[in-house]
Design an enzyme around this catalytic site. Structure first.
Site, PDB file in Angstrom:
ATOM      1  N   GLU A 188      -1.715 -12.734   7.081  1.00 24.06           N
ATOM      2  CA  GLU A 188      -1.266 -11.572   7.868  1.00 24.06           C
ATOM      3  C   GLU A 188      -2.268 -11.161   8.956  1.00 24.06           C
ATOM      4  N   CYS A 240       9.343   3.050   3.720  1.00 25.97           N
ATOM      5  CA  CYS A 240       8.179   2.337   3.181  1.00 25.97           C
ATOM      6  C   CYS A 240       7.177   2.066   4.313  1.00 25.97           C
ATOM      7  N   ARG A 282      11.931 -11.464   2.539  1.00 28.33           N
ATOM      8  CA  ARG A 282      13.389 -11.262   2.589  1.00 28.33           C
ATOM      9  C   ARG A 282      14.131 -11.924   1.418  1.00 28.33           C
ATOM     10  N   TYR A 316      -5.574 -10.710   8.619  1.00 26.98           N
ATOM     11  CA  TYR A 316      -6.758  -9.967   8.157  1.00 26.98           C
ATOM     12  C   TYR A 316      -8.008 -10.868   8.221  1.00 26.98           C
ATOM     13  N   GLY A 353      -3.710  -3.126  -1.272  1.00 27.33           N
ATOM     14  CA  GLY A 353      -5.017  -3.706  -0.975  1.00 27.33           C
ATOM     15  C   GLY A 353      -6.181  -2.753  -1.250  1.00 27.33           C
ATOM     16  N   HIS A 365       0.866  -1.174   0.000  1.00 29.68           N
ATOM     17  CA  HIS A 365       0.000   0.000   0.000  1.00 29.68           C
ATOM     18  C   HIS A 365       0.907   1.229   0.000  1.00 29.68           C
ATOM     19  N   HIS A 380       0.052  -9.448  11.723  1.00 25.42           N
ATOM     20  CA  HIS A 380       0.651  -8.159  12.072  1.00 25.42           C
ATOM     21  C   HIS A 380       0.883  -8.038  13.583  1.00 25.42           C
ATOM     22  N   GLN A 411      12.399   2.102   6.646  1.00 24.12           N
ATOM     23  CA  GLN A 411      12.347   3.497   7.093  1.00 24.12           C
ATOM     24  C   GLN A 411      11.475   4.408   6.237  1.00 24.12           C
ATOM     25  N   ARG A 413       9.230  -4.847  -1.519  1.00 20.63           N
ATOM     26  CA  ARG A 413      10.118  -3.703  -1.297  1.00 20.63           C
ATOM     27  C   ARG A 413      11.287  -3.642  -2.287  1.00 20.63           C
ATOM     28  N   ARG A 470      -3.664 -15.715  -1.090  1.00 24.93           N
ATOM     29  CA  ARG A 470      -2.525 -15.515  -0.161  1.00 24.93           C
ATOM     30  C   ARG A 470      -2.832 -16.271   1.118  1.00 24.93           C
TER      31      ARG A 470
HETATM   32  P1  FAD Z   1      28.509  10.697   6.774  1.00 22.74           P
HETATM   33  O1  FAD Z   1      28.009   9.339   6.652  1.00 22.74           O
HETATM   34  O2  FAD Z   1      29.084  11.152   8.071  1.00 22.74           O
HETATM   35  O3  FAD Z   1      29.611  10.913   5.633  1.00 22.74           O
HETATM   36  C1  FAD Z   1      30.468  12.034   5.555  1.00 22.74           C
HETATM   37  C2  FAD Z   1      31.738  11.662   4.828  1.00 22.74           C
HETATM   38  O4  FAD Z   1      32.484  12.844   4.580  1.00 22.74           O
HETATM   39  C3  FAD Z   1      32.638  10.742   5.617  1.00 22.74           C
HETATM   40  O5  FAD Z   1      32.962   9.600   4.840  1.00 22.74           O
HETATM   41  C4  FAD Z   1      33.877  11.597   5.910  1.00 22.74           C
HETATM   42  O6  FAD Z   1      35.070  10.835   5.935  1.00 22.74           O
HETATM   43  C5  FAD Z   1      33.869  12.558   4.744  1.00 22.74           C
HETATM   44  N1  FAD Z   1      34.560  13.824   4.984  1.00 22.74           N
HETATM   45  C6  FAD Z   1      34.413  14.677   6.032  1.00 22.74           C
HETATM   46  N2  FAD Z   1      35.205  15.761   5.875  1.00 22.74           N
HETATM   47  C7  FAD Z   1      35.879  15.609   4.698  1.00 22.74           C
HETATM   48  C8  FAD Z   1      36.816  16.408   3.973  1.00 22.74           C
HETATM   49  N3  FAD Z   1      37.228  17.602   4.397  1.00 22.74           N
HETATM   50  N4  FAD Z   1      37.283  15.927   2.799  1.00 22.74           N
HETATM   51  C9  FAD Z   1      36.876  14.719   2.322  1.00 22.74           C
HETATM   52  N5  FAD Z   1      35.973  13.935   2.973  1.00 22.74           N
HETATM   53  C10 FAD Z   1      35.480  14.385   4.137  1.00 22.74           C
HETATM   54  N6  FAD Z   1      20.882   5.685   9.388  1.00 22.74           N
HETATM   55  C11 FAD Z   1      19.747   5.188   8.970  1.00 22.74           C
HETATM   56  O7  FAD Z   1      19.035   5.843   8.222  1.00 22.74           O
HETATM   57  N7  FAD Z   1      19.340   3.936   9.318  1.00 22.74           N
HETATM   58  C12 FAD Z   1      20.084   3.158  10.112  1.00 22.74           C
HETATM   59  O8  FAD Z   1      19.697   2.040  10.421  1.00 22.74           O
HETATM   60  C13 FAD Z   1      21.315   3.658  10.576  1.00 22.74           C
HETATM   61  N8  FAD Z   1      22.083   2.921  11.375  1.00 22.74           N
HETATM   62  C14 FAD Z   1      23.277   3.431  11.809  1.00 22.74           C
HETATM   63  C15 FAD Z   1      24.060   2.643  12.634  1.00 22.74           C
HETATM   64  C16 FAD Z   1      25.275   3.118  13.058  1.00 22.74           C
HETATM   65  C17 FAD Z   1      26.115   2.263  13.967  1.00 22.74           C
HETATM   66  C18 FAD Z   1      25.732   4.399  12.634  1.00 22.74           C
HETATM   67  C19 FAD Z   1      27.067   4.916  13.071  1.00 22.74           C
HETATM   68  C20 FAD Z   1      24.937   5.178  11.819  1.00 22.74           C
HETATM   69  C21 FAD Z   1      23.698   4.707  11.420  1.00 22.74           C
HETATM   70  N9  FAD Z   1      22.850   5.475  10.626  1.00 22.74           N
HETATM   71  C22 FAD Z   1      21.684   4.960  10.187  1.00 22.74           C
HETATM   72  C23 FAD Z   1      23.141   6.875  10.347  1.00 22.74           C
HETATM   73  C24 FAD Z   1      23.629   7.116   8.924  1.00 22.74           C
HETATM   74  O9  FAD Z   1      24.726   6.288   8.639  1.00 22.74           O
HETATM   75  C25 FAD Z   1      23.973   8.590   8.776  1.00 22.74           C
HETATM   76  O10 FAD Z   1      22.825   9.355   9.021  1.00 22.74           O
HETATM   77  C26 FAD Z   1      24.478   8.908   7.384  1.00 22.74           C
HETATM   78  O11 FAD Z   1      25.633   8.162   7.099  1.00 22.74           O
HETATM   79  C27 FAD Z   1      24.785  10.391   7.233  1.00 22.74           C
HETATM   80  O12 FAD Z   1      25.218  10.612   5.921  1.00 22.74           O
HETATM   81  P2  FAD Z   1      26.129  11.808   5.485  1.00 22.74           P
HETATM   82  O13 FAD Z   1      26.523  11.523   4.089  1.00 22.74           O
HETATM   83  O14 FAD Z   1      25.438  13.078   5.762  1.00 22.74           O
HETATM   84  O15 FAD Z   1      27.397  11.785   6.427  1.00 22.74           O
HETATM   85  P1  NAP Z   2      20.173  10.305  18.496  1.00 27.79           P
HETATM   86  O1  NAP Z   2      19.079   9.430  18.081  1.00 27.79           O
HETATM   87  O2  NAP Z   2      20.000  11.758  18.469  1.00 27.79           O
HETATM   88  O3  NAP Z   2      20.568   9.848  19.964  1.00 27.79           O
HETATM   89  C1  NAP Z   2      21.520  10.492  20.714  1.00 27.79           C
HETATM   90  C2  NAP Z   2      21.473   9.961  22.154  1.00 27.79           C
HETATM   91  O4  NAP Z   2      22.446  10.622  22.899  1.00 27.79           O
HETATM   92  C3  NAP Z   2      20.163  10.182  22.822  1.00 27.79           C
HETATM   93  O5  NAP Z   2      19.845   9.003  23.519  1.00 27.79           O
HETATM   94  C4  NAP Z   2      20.417  11.342  23.791  1.00 27.79           C
HETATM   95  O6  NAP Z   2      19.582  11.037  24.876  1.00 27.79           O
HETATM   96  C5  NAP Z   2      21.892  11.239  24.058  1.00 27.79           C
HETATM   97  N1  NAP Z   2      22.584  12.505  24.221  1.00 27.79           N
HETATM   98  C6  NAP Z   2      22.487  13.613  23.456  1.00 27.79           C
HETATM   99  N2  NAP Z   2      23.312  14.576  23.900  1.00 27.79           N
HETATM  100  C7  NAP Z   2      23.958  14.075  24.974  1.00 27.79           C
HETATM  101  C8  NAP Z   2      24.931  14.590  25.863  1.00 27.79           C
HETATM  102  N3  NAP Z   2      25.419  15.805  25.737  1.00 27.79           N
HETATM  103  N4  NAP Z   2      25.355  13.785  26.868  1.00 27.79           N
HETATM  104  C9  NAP Z   2      24.879  12.555  27.004  1.00 27.79           C
HETATM  105  N5  NAP Z   2      23.944  12.008  26.192  1.00 27.79           N
HETATM  106  C10 NAP Z   2      23.503  12.765  25.186  1.00 27.79           C
HETATM  107  O7  NAP Z   2      21.464  10.020  17.646  1.00 27.79           O
HETATM  108  P2  NAP Z   2      22.270   8.712  17.300  1.00 27.79           P
HETATM  109  O8  NAP Z   2      21.932   7.549  18.156  1.00 27.79           O
HETATM  110  O9  NAP Z   2      23.669   9.176  17.318  1.00 27.79           O
HETATM  111  O10 NAP Z   2      21.832   8.368  15.848  1.00 27.79           O
HETATM  112  C11 NAP Z   2      22.116   9.248  14.757  1.00 27.79           C
HETATM  113  C12 NAP Z   2      21.086   9.092  13.705  1.00 27.79           C
HETATM  114  O11 NAP Z   2      21.245   7.848  13.055  1.00 27.79           O
HETATM  115  C13 NAP Z   2      19.716   9.126  14.326  1.00 27.79           C
HETATM  116  O12 NAP Z   2      19.043  10.304  13.963  1.00 27.79           O
HETATM  117  C14 NAP Z   2      19.036   7.919  13.814  1.00 27.79           C
HETATM  118  O13 NAP Z   2      17.848   8.244  13.112  1.00 27.79           O
HETATM  119  C15 NAP Z   2      20.005   7.276  12.835  1.00 27.79           C
HETATM  120  N6  NAP Z   2      19.984   5.854  13.130  1.00 27.79           N
HETATM  121  C16 NAP Z   2      18.869   5.167  12.828  1.00 27.79           C
HETATM  122  C17 NAP Z   2      18.788   3.849  13.135  1.00 27.79           C
HETATM  123  C18 NAP Z   2      17.550   3.059  12.784  1.00 27.79           C
HETATM  124  O14 NAP Z   2      17.454   1.919  13.135  1.00 27.79           O
HETATM  125  N7  NAP Z   2      16.596   3.616  12.091  1.00 27.79           N
HETATM  126  C19 NAP Z   2      19.835   3.204  13.760  1.00 27.79           C
HETATM  127  C20 NAP Z   2      20.961   3.939  14.077  1.00 27.79           C
HETATM  128  C21 NAP Z   2      21.005   5.269  13.770  1.00 27.79           C
HETATM  129  P3  NAP Z   2      19.398  11.948  26.165  1.00 27.79           P
HETATM  130  O15 NAP Z   2      19.547  13.366  25.688  1.00 27.79           O
HETATM  131  O16 NAP Z   2      18.048  11.602  26.702  1.00 27.79           O
HETATM  132  O17 NAP Z   2      20.470  11.511  27.099  1.00 27.79           O
HETATM  133 FE1  SF4 Z   3      13.680  -1.550   1.327  1.00 23.00          FE
HETATM  134 FE2  SF4 Z   3      14.289   0.306   3.174  1.00 23.00          FE
HETATM  135 FE3  SF4 Z   3      13.619   0.985   0.682  1.00 23.00          FE
HETATM  136 FE4  SF4 Z   3      11.764   0.029   2.334  1.00 23.00          FE
HETATM  137  S1  SF4 Z   3      12.884   1.914   2.580  1.00 23.00           S
HETATM  138  S2  SF4 Z   3      12.063  -0.522   0.213  1.00 23.00           S
HETATM  139  S3  SF4 Z   3      12.947  -1.499   3.409  1.00 23.00           S
HETATM  140  S4  SF4 Z   3      15.432  -0.153   1.317  1.00 23.00           S
END
Ligand code: FAD
Ligand code: NAP
Ligand code: SF4
Length: 670
Positions: A166, A343, A290, A168, A60, A28, A254, A341, A313, A216
């Site tokens: 699912e 969808c 998957r 329904y 649906g 949907h 669900h 995220q 997806r 289904r």
């Molecule tokens: P970044 O990914 O930070 O990329 C910036 C790049 O710029 C880096 O490679 C850096 O080396 C480069 N750079 C910086 N300065 C310079 C310079 N001067 N010259 C050349 N290169 C430079 N997001 C989701 O949506 N879903 C998730 O499930 C999810 N899970 C995550 C799990 C983990 C453990 C982490 C750490 C992140 C996760 N994220 C997730 C967050 C997501 O990865 C970030 O939001 C996203 O990567 C941000 O993209 P960006 O391109 O803005 O920056």
């Molecule tokens: P976030 O979601 O903003 O979480 C940051 C955490 O740090 C919060 O729990 C916050 O909680 C705490 N925090 C903030 N400032 C702080 C401080 N000064 N001292 C101590 N604690 C502090 O950011 P993130 O976990 O770094 O993730 C980054 C982005 O990646 C997120 O926006 C998220 O959407 C994305 N991401 C998504 C997934 C996913 O599954 N969809 C998975 C990983 C990452 P309190 O302020 O309550 O302490």
């Molecule tokens: Fe697949 Fe994520 Fe795109 Fe949904 S948002 S279709 S789960 S890659």
């Protein structure tokens, strides 16, 4: 010779032939609900049909108002509505595809007061209590399904999918859990099956012999009080005898507390269930859940588990999936990484469905990457998701693009995400962009941290320099036991057996998963099934057993200052999975914490006014992010047009969805 001979072979259904073994599963999108959106929906389907999908199943459509998912949601009940559907069916046929309408009656999942079900039992995920249908009411519902199918035929569809899984309405009649009737429609498994079988029979009578009816079928309910395997097999046989053309696989209601499609579910995790049913029927069976890459789909067919595969997806992520598989370009497929995220999470928020890795999905008519009339020399700084999306889309449009990345590899923070157990799929996005950079001819400079002075010759500069981990100001933050998530996940620095994680956002939760797993559950189907309590449905009704998670190798504390629940900000359709996984690993979750200091004794905190020392060996900081954009002012001072995207633009609430979307939209506009 194709490596996918089974996947790409046609399927002769007697009265019609599908061009390959791929069914695009029902999703949907939100465009179905208003006729004004049908032109956009038509282009969305047409793009997938041009990409080679064998048979598309629509989102649906309810057969009457009681079956609506939401008030005023999609339905097909009149000839006037059927005429409007010709806008959808004609372009699919013009592209050589076929399309079936899904007939879905929500039953007790209907989010409105008109809901009906087999019995008046409220669903745990819905505040509305359904009204139990009378015997007359049951007959009316059967006719409504058949009438809807007849209208689908009038609208030019090649068939219908009758949604029987699912959890329904039809599924609600089938399971003892929700059917407590003692009349002709309940009380014994035979009587509970009667509703489903009568719907198929009546539909076949109405639509004639040369119209596809997909049923289904819920093969694994994954809820207490679900169907026994004997009942599932008996239903499949009866549905075949009643006139179904194809049986599709449904897995899990669900309301089930077992994940069935998120990224931590192993690939093709449920094809064995379809394979178990297949020998019992003579009509083609479809497997699902998957399956996201051609080799996975081919293996499901080659092994004999199924005759077709359903993928939903993956066609949001890449409408050209089939064409790429056909022409040996599978390394160019933009893989669905099952993040949900853009969808499912959008669908739950009543936002238009799209795709994190393909922001054009659902926006085909408005977000286009048309060739540019004036090619520019563009520098993109940073090869995280934002920079990769911008660079490749700019080059696709004909700009001359150079991409600078300080690291030795592309991916940015996404490269860290892929190391989390259960997030291995994220590597596919990096592989996709790696190939896309080559295909579109972007000049890539790895290991190059650029300074503003090196960018003077460019017409435009896109700053995608992302984010850096925030370092909280806390006494003892310099203590050797303190590590950042980058140290732990990216650089593999050693972590002790007792760990405190500061910050419980997406990254804190992911890091806790990293610390509590030795192996990835997504890579071992048996281990994953044991962890979530999934078993052979012959052993337990609904396929539900007692979960037996592997114990964590560490004691982990996950902390945040907010008083709200840990992980409350995570996605609707994936957050509960993370929360359940952490609970299973006995992670101690502490909201409402004040951090006092870190020293040799551990992490000193106060909770509800009470001081406490967490005697930990390691403190991992996951306290959010700060933007990295130090180049911006110098570039502007030098008179260069600068565009900030992703984390470099705004770090708060950044995720890869926003980063990729922003990069793509900037590229479309430049
Ligand atoms: P970044 O990914 O930070 O990329 C910036 C790049 O710029 C880096 O490679 C850096 O080396 C480069 N750079 C910086 N300065 C310079 C310079 N001067 N010259 C050349 N290169 C430079 N997001 C989701 O949506 N879903 C998730 O499930 C999810 N899970 C995550 C799990 C983990 C453990 C982490 C750490 C992140 C996760 N994220 C997730 C967050 C997501 O990865 C970030 O939001 C996203 O990567 C941000 O993209 P960006 O391109 O803005 O920056
Ligand atoms: P976030 O979601 O903003 O979480 C940051 C955490 O740090 C919060 O729990 C916050 O909680 C705490 N925090 C903030 N400032 C702080 C401080 N000064 N001292 C101590 N604690 C502090 O950011 P993130 O976990 O770094 O993730 C980054 C982005 O990646 C997120 O926006 C998220 O959407 C994305 N991401 C998504 C997934 C996913 O599954 N969809 C998975 C990983 C990452 P309190 O302020 O309550 O302490
Ligand atoms: Fe697949 Fe994520 Fe795109 Fe949904 S948002 S279709 S789960 S890659």
């Amino acid at each position: 010779m194709t490596p996918y001979p089974n996947l790409l072979s046609p399927l002769d259904l007697g009265f019609t032939t599908l061009r390959n073994r791929v069914l695009m599963g029902s999703m949907h999108t939100g465009l179905e609900d208003k006729a004004a959106h049908f032109p956009e929906l038509a282009e969305y389907y047409a793009e997938r049909a041009r990409g080679g999908v064998g048979l598309i199943v629509t989102g649906g459509f309810a057969p009457n108002r009681t079956g609506w998912l939401l008030p005023l949601a999609s339905k097909l009940t009149t000839s006037a509505e059927a005429r409007r559907h010709r806008q959808l069916t004609a372009p699919v046929h013009d592209a050589g595809g076929k399309i079936a309408l899904q007939v879905l009656h929500a039953g007790r999942y209907a989010y409105h007061p008109l809901s009906v079900s087999a019995s008046s039992i409220k669903a745990p995920i819905n505040p509305f209590r359904p009204r139990a249908l009378t015997g007359y009411g049951v007959r009316q519902q059967i006719n409504a399904f058949a009438d809807c199918a007849a209208l689908a035929r009038e609208a030019g569809y090649d068939g219908v999918e009758i949604m029987g899984s699912e959890g329904y309405l039809i599924n609600q009649f089938l399971a003892e859990r929700t059917n407590k009737r003692t009349d002709a429609w309940g009380g014994t498994p035979e009587k509970r099956r009667r509703f489903a079988v009568e719907i198929v029979k009546r539909t076949r009578e109405k639509v004639g012999a040369d119209f596809i009816i997909i049923y289904r079928l819920s093969m694994l309910d994954l809820v207490p009080g679900g169907q026994r395997w004997d009942d599932v097999v008996a239903l499949a046989k009866e549905v075949e005898a009643a006139g179904a053309t194809i049986i599709n696989t449904g897995i899990g209601w669900h309301e089930a507390r077992v994940p069935t499609i998120v990224t931590s579910v192993p690939r093709a995790a449920f094809t064995w269930v379809t394979g178990k049913l297949k020998p019992h029927v003579g009509i083609p069976v479809v497997t699902s859940n998957r399956i996201n890459m051609p080799q996975v789909a081919e293996e499901a067919l080659r092994s004999g588990d199924a005759d077709l595969v359903s993928m939903a997806r993956p066609f949001l992520a890449d409408p050209e999936w089939i064409r790429k598989a056909e022409t040996g370009r599978e390394d160019e497929i933009n893989t669905c990484i099952a993040c949900n995220q853009a969808c499912l999470d959008h669908a739950f928020k009543r936002k238009l469905v799209s795709c994190m890795v393909n922001p054009r999905a659902g926006h085909e008519t408005t977000l286009t990457l048309a060739p540019t009339r004036r090619s520019k020399h563009v520098a993109v700084v940073g090869a995280g998701p934002a920079g990769l999306a911008a660079a490749t889309a700019l080059a696709e449009r004909g700009h001359d693009v150079e991409l600078f990345e300080a690291d030795d590899e592309i991916g940015g923070q996404f490269g860290i995400a892929r190391k989390i157990p259960g997030k291995e799929e994220f590597a596919e996005t990096i592989r996709y962009y790696q190939r896309r950079l080559e295909v579109t001819g972007v000049k890539v400079h790895l290991g190059t941290r650029v300074a503003a002075g090196e960018l003077t010759g460019f017409d435009e500069v896109v700053l995608a320099t992302g984010v850096a981990p925030r370092v909280p100001s806390l006494p003892g933050i310099e203590h050797p036991k303190v590590l950042s998530y980058v140290d732990v996940v990216k650089h593999g620095k050693p972590v002790g057996e007792r760990v405190a994680v500061i910050g419980a956002g997406g990254i804190g939760v992911d890091v806790s998963e990293f610390l509590t797993h030795t192996d990835s559950p997504a890579l071992d189907l048996d281990a994953w099934m044991a962890e979530w309590g999934v078993t052979d449905p012959e052993q337990a009704a609904g396929g539900l057993a007692t979960p037996k998670p592997e114990p964590s190798p560490r004691q982990v504390y996950l902390l945040q200052r907010k008083k709200s629940g840990i992980g409350a900000g995570l996605g609707k359709t994936s957050g509960w999975v993370h929360r359940a996984a952490l609970k299973a690993k006995r992670v101690e979750q502490l909201p409402g914490v004040t951090y006092e200091r870190i020293d040799d004794d551990g992490l000193h905190i106060t909770v509800d006014g009470t001081p406490r020392v967490l005697e930990v060996d390691t403190v991992v900081v996951c306290a959010g992010q700060e933007p990295v954009r130090d180049l911006a002012d110098d570039l502007r001072a030098a008179g260069l047009p600068v565009h900030l995207i992703g984390g470099a633009d705004v770090a708060a609430e950044l995720d890869a969805k926003r980063a990729i979307d922003q990069g793509t939209r900037l590229a479309a506009a430049l």
